[in-house]
Design a protein around this motif. Structure first.
Motif, short mmCIF file in Angstrom:
data_model
loop_
_atom_site.label_atom_id
_atom_site.label_comp_id
_atom_site.label_asym_id
_atom_site.label_seq_id
_atom_site.Cartn_x
_atom_site.Cartn_y
_atom_site.Cartn_z
N PHE A 125 12.89 -70.39 83.89
CA PHE A 125 13.24 -70.31 82.49
C PHE A 125 12.36 -69.30 81.76
CE2 PHE A 125 12.51 -71.77 78.12
CZ PHE A 125 13.80 -71.83 77.63
N VAL A 126 13.00 -68.45 80.96
CA VAL A 126 12.27 -67.44 80.19
C VAL A 126 12.33 -67.74 78.69
CG1 VAL A 126 12.16 -64.99 79.60
CG2 VAL A 126 12.69 -65.68 81.95
N GLY A 127 13.48 -68.15 78.21
CA GLY A 127 13.64 -68.43 76.78
C GLY A 127 15.08 -68.75 76.46
N LEU A 128 15.34 -69.13 75.19
CA LEU A 128 16.72 -69.44 74.81
C LEU A 128 16.91 -69.25 73.32
CD1 LEU A 128 16.83 -72.40 73.20
CD2 LEU A 128 16.60 -73.30 75.50
N GLU A 129 18.19 -69.14 72.95
CA GLU A 129 18.62 -69.15 71.56
C GLU A 129 19.82 -70.08 71.47
OE1 GLU A 129 19.20 -65.35 69.67
OE2 GLU A 129 17.66 -64.40 70.91
N PRO A 130 20.08 -70.67 70.28
CA PRO A 130 21.23 -71.56 70.15
C PRO A 130 22.52 -70.80 69.90
CG PRO A 130 20.01 -71.52 68.10
CD PRO A 130 19.24 -70.67 69.07
N GLY A 131 23.65 -71.35 70.36
CA GLY A 131 24.96 -70.82 70.02
C GLY A 131 25.30 -71.12 68.57
N ARG A 132 26.21 -70.32 67.99
CA ARG A 132 26.56 -70.46 66.58
C ARG A 132 28.07 -70.66 66.43
NH1 ARG A 132 21.95 -71.91 64.27
NH2 ARG A 132 20.28 -70.39 64.57
N LEU A 133 28.45 -71.66 65.64
CA LEU A 133 29.87 -71.93 65.41
C LEU A 133 30.54 -70.77 64.68
CD1 LEU A 133 31.89 -74.26 65.92
CD2 LEU A 133 31.38 -75.07 63.62
N SER A 134 29.82 -70.10 63.81
CA SER A 134 30.37 -68.99 63.04
C SER A 134 30.75 -67.80 63.91
CB SER A 134 29.38 -68.55 61.97
OG SER A 134 28.14 -68.15 62.55
N SER A 135 30.25 -67.77 65.15
CA SER A 135 30.54 -66.63 66.02
C SER A 135 32.02 -66.54 66.38
CB SER A 135 29.71 -66.71 67.31
OG SER A 135 30.10 -67.82 68.10
N LEU A 136 32.76 -67.65 66.31
CA LEU A 136 34.19 -67.62 66.65
C LEU A 136 34.96 -66.81 65.62
CD1 LEU A 136 36.41 -68.53 68.56
CD2 LEU A 136 36.58 -70.66 67.28
N PHE A 137 34.73 -67.07 64.33
CA PHE A 137 35.40 -66.28 63.28
C PHE A 137 34.97 -64.83 63.36
CE2 PHE A 137 35.55 -64.56 58.94
CZ PHE A 137 36.91 -64.70 58.68
N ALA A 138 33.69 -64.58 63.62
CA ALA A 138 33.20 -63.20 63.72
C ALA A 138 33.90 -62.46 64.85
CB ALA A 138 31.69 -63.20 63.92
N ALA A 139 34.06 -63.11 66.01
CA ALA A 139 34.72 -62.47 67.14
C ALA A 139 36.19 -62.18 66.85
CB ALA A 139 34.58 -63.34 68.38
N LEU A 140 36.84 -63.08 66.11
CA LEU A 140 38.23 -62.84 65.72
C LEU A 140 38.32 -61.56 64.89
CD1 LEU A 140 41.20 -63.67 65.40
CD2 LEU A 140 40.50 -65.20 63.54
N GLY A 141 37.41 -61.39 63.95
CA GLY A 141 37.39 -60.17 63.16
C GLY A 141 37.12 -58.94 64.00
N GLN A 142 36.24 -59.04 64.98
CA GLN A 142 35.96 -57.90 65.86
C GLN A 142 37.18 -57.53 66.70
OE1 GLN A 142 32.57 -59.51 67.87
NE2 GLN A 142 31.25 -59.34 66.06
N CYS A 143 37.95 -58.53 67.12
CA CYS A 143 39.18 -58.25 67.85
C CYS A 143 40.09 -57.35 67.01
CB CYS A 143 39.92 -59.55 68.19
SG CYS A 143 39.20 -60.51 69.53
N VAL A 144 40.20 -57.68 65.72
CA VAL A 144 41.12 -56.97 64.83
C VAL A 144 40.56 -55.61 64.42
CG1 VAL A 144 42.31 -57.06 62.60
CG2 VAL A 144 42.11 -59.13 64.00
N HIS A 145 39.33 -55.60 63.93
CA HIS A 145 38.79 -54.40 63.29
C HIS A 145 38.13 -53.43 64.27
CE1 HIS A 145 39.71 -55.90 59.30
NE2 HIS A 145 39.17 -57.06 59.62
N ASP A 146 37.56 -53.95 65.36
CA ASP A 146 36.88 -53.06 66.31
C ASP A 146 37.78 -52.66 67.47
OD1 ASP A 146 34.72 -53.47 64.68
OD2 ASP A 146 33.64 -54.79 66.07
N HIS A 147 38.77 -53.49 67.79
CA HIS A 147 39.58 -53.21 68.98
C HIS A 147 41.07 -53.07 68.69
CE1 HIS A 147 36.15 -53.77 71.67
NE2 HIS A 147 35.80 -54.76 70.89
#
Length: 382
Positions: free
Chosen positions: A301-323
């Motif tokens: 083990f080296v380290g960790l960060e927590p997952g974020r619920l808000s990342s789902l909406f952010a990824a949806l926007g990236q699908c539309v605007h970035d791709h």
């Protein structure tokens, strides 16, 4: 209680143009195109003019760690529980909770209690019984009885394959558990899905293929996630989807994971569509409040960060605007496809009879202005 949302630029998810939505209690009673007579008006009806703002279905997240996850670095690295305030602002209106690595200090009872807490706050919540390890931890004594007798339990998960933290299940063990979950789901009118945590071992998704080959269980009974975590796993996931399986990309990430070769979730969607994977086989999940651990080559083990619920909406926007993925198609990845896989026909769509779960998007940029869950506004920006 009747609410009329007027002048919504509606994506249901198909684009329907300017519409008016009548909400009766928790569900959508009518969708009326602009120019047609309104289904109801007058005293007793709250009318809200959205003035042309975009409205999309509430997001459906098939993997959320309600009670936190991880702890691979000791008790000081346990991630926190999901806060209701964070959930309400995220745009996710339907959440499915799971245990992960830790099914010793966190239990199915904890998970169910947290699910009901979030539901009391206005959201729709479900759970998976079990965890990474086998035999599965359950609330009633078996996977089947958990699914049949507890309304919130809709499947089994997050069972780990190709990962040093799992129980290294055999194909026969996976097939037997999938058969139990599938049969219980049929009896209870639920999906009985087996949600799979996929690690980075070279075996990738082969344990699921072997389970399907050696039994009558279809590949689509399994729902493997983290398919974008490594380039090799991503390519194997594309093959798995072409063979009839489902694949789920994780939207939470870290700089360390990206540096190690993780494919960003929106990019993974774009590349999968370019590779002609059937869109309905692709879903997104946040892995919220899980630990996103980093291990060295010796699996230390080296380290960790927590997952974020808000990342789902952010990824949806990236699908539309970035791709350049059309919004109506991208919505399926973050809402409708998961609802279909989880056998939740009243979720992921905005149509008469469906739950009134919806997001009102801001006029500019990619942001949420309002969140409605089960017919009630639970969040408004500012």
């Amino acid at each position: 209680m009747l609410t009329l949302l007027k002048n919504a630029r509606l994506y249901a998810p198909e684009p329907l143009g300017l519409c008016h939505l009548l909400i009766a209690d928790r569900r959508i009673a009518a969708v009326v195109a602009d120019g047609e007579p309104l289904p109801a008006s007058g005293p007793g009806i709250e009318a809200i003019d959205l003035a042309g703002q975009r409205v999309i279905p509430g997001l459906v997240d098939p993997l959320v760690h309600f009670v936190g996850g991880g702890g691979e670095g000791g008790f000081g690295t346990r991630t926190a529980e999901l806060a209701l305030e964070e959930a309400l602002a995220s745009g996710v209106t339907t959440l499915v909770g799971a245990l992960g690595t830790d099914a010793l200090t966190r239990t199915p009872a904890n998970l169910l209690g947290k699910a009901r807490e979030l539901a009391a706050g206005g959201l729709t919540t479900y759970c998976y019984t079990g965890s990474y390890q086998l035999p599965p931890v359950t609330l009633t004594g078996s996977v089947g009885s958990d699914i049949v007798f507890i309304p919130e339990f809709i499947g089994l998960g997050e069972v780990a394959i190709s990962d040093h933290r799992g129980s290294q299940p055999t194909a026969s063990e996976l097939a037997r558990l999938a058969a139990e979950a599938r049969t219980a789901g049929m009896l209870a009118g639920k999906s009985g899905i087996v949600f799979i945590h996929t690690g980075d071992a070279p075996s990738h998704l082969e344990p699921l293929r072997e389970a399907a080959r050696s039994s009558a269980i279809p590949l689509a009974q399994f729902m493997p996630t983290h398919i974008n975590r490594t380039p090799a796993l991503f390519e194997d996931g594309l093959r798995f989807a072409r063979e009839g399986g489902r694949i789920d990309f994780t939207t939470s990430t870290t700089p360390a994971l990206l540096a190690d070769g993780e494919v960003p979730a929106a990019e993974a969607v774009a590349r999968a569509l370019h590779a002609r994977v059937e869109p309905s086989r692709i879903t997104l999940s946040s892995d919220a409040n899980a630990s996103l651990p980093q291990f060295d080559e010796a699996r230390r083990f080296v380290g960790l960060e927590p997952g974020r619920l808000s990342s789902l909406f952010a990824a949806l926007g990236q699908c539309v605007h970035d791709h350049g993925i059309p919004l109506e198609r991208a919505i399926g990845m973050a809402s409708g496809h998961a609802a279909e896989a989880l056998k939740l026909p009243h979720k992921g769509r905005l149509a008469p009879g469906c739950d009134a779960d919806l997001l009102v998007l801001a006029d500019t940029g990619w942001a949420i202005d309002q969140v409605w869950a089960l017919g009630r506004r639970v969040y408004r920006h500012g």
